[in-house]
Motif scaffolding. Sequence first.
Motif, short mmCIF file in Angstrom:
data_model
loop_
_atom_site.label_atom_id
_atom_site.label_comp_id
_atom_site.label_asym_id
_atom_site.label_seq_id
_atom_site.Cartn_x
_atom_site.Cartn_y
_atom_site.Cartn_z
N ASP A 139 -8.41 -33.61 4.07
CA ASP A 139 -8.64 -32.76 5.24
C ASP A 139 -9.99 -33.06 5.87
OD1 ASP A 139 -6.21 -31.14 4.99
OD2 ASP A 139 -7.13 -30.43 3.14
N TRP B 29 -13.31 -24.85 7.81
CA TRP B 29 -11.99 -24.20 7.80
C TRP B 29 -11.56 -23.80 9.22
CZ3 TRP B 29 -8.29 -23.82 4.23
CH2 TRP B 29 -7.23 -22.96 4.50
N ASN C 235 -8.33 -25.46 11.46
CA ASN C 235 -7.21 -24.59 11.82
C ASN C 235 -7.21 -24.17 13.29
OD1 ASN C 235 -5.68 -23.78 9.16
ND2 ASN C 235 -7.86 -23.84 8.66
#
Length: 332
Positions: A164, A327, A331
């Motif tokens: 990621d 994060w 997202n």
Amino acid sequence: MTEGNFVDYVKIHTTSGNGGSGSAHLHREKFIEKGGPDGGDGGRGGHIIVRGNSNLWTLIHLKFKRHLRAGHGGNGAKSRSTGLDGEDTYIDVPLGTTIKDTETDKVLFEITEDGQEFIAAEGGMGGRGNWHFKSSTNQTPRYAQPGIDGYEVSLTLELKVLADVGLVGFPNVGKSTLLASITAAKPKIANYEFTTLKPNLGIVEYRDYRSFVMADIPGIIEGASEGRGIGHRFLRHIERNSTLLFMIPADADSISEQYEILLNELKKYNPEMLDKSRMIAITKSDMLDDELKGELSEELDRELPIPYLFISAVAQQGLVELKDALWKMMNE
């Protein structure tokens, strides 16, 4: 997994199975004087199949097994019995593996999902038995087709690490230290350049039992895209990271200049890398007091086109904010 066991590039030679021969049998049975042709078909040869396996993360199992063969098909038999198909040979690879034809360097397929399969070399077709060839003018054919030979294909398997977040930076800027601080990974850490010689992966634990994968990529230097240093061998691993975290030390002569050099190397290697989400982590910031941070922030606000954070993996400063920012970025 030690660095020496990380293998991300192998060449293998594969041979699929030959097809079985068809049968030229003529039916013989008590009280049946002329039963006619009843020879069955040959079975197909085994395929060479490359398959994704999420439990693997290196190609080391293929390092010393460079020649792979599939089983041959069985021959046809009487009573129109078809021969057995040859046994397929499966080559399990980690997710993120690119399959190339060694001779042409053409990309044939990319494995990105667990259980995903690609037939790299098809097995030869089985020959048809003589009962296929009967007709009103040829009622007892005494011939059948032979099976088709299998295919030989030389393959190059190239692993691009799936993560990621990918850590991008010059050697010895604290990438391995950060990975060791916020994951359970144990990368080699030392005070000299090119400590990391292989990519390292770690799982970052986040709030509410959520997590994401972070990859420590070996250091890049100016000219890496043209073959300088060792970082050029690992630029391909950055291709598969959805978010790039540029790591630049607080004591760098020019943070914005180092960022531009790194970004330029990625652009030269693959312009599509510029489409990824990017962020800068200013490492070793425990060396700065509040006054210096304020002055540096004013300068960076003018020069940097992307967000940045001050962190120190050793002093555990800014790491929670860094995980929150990453994060949110992943997202969006």
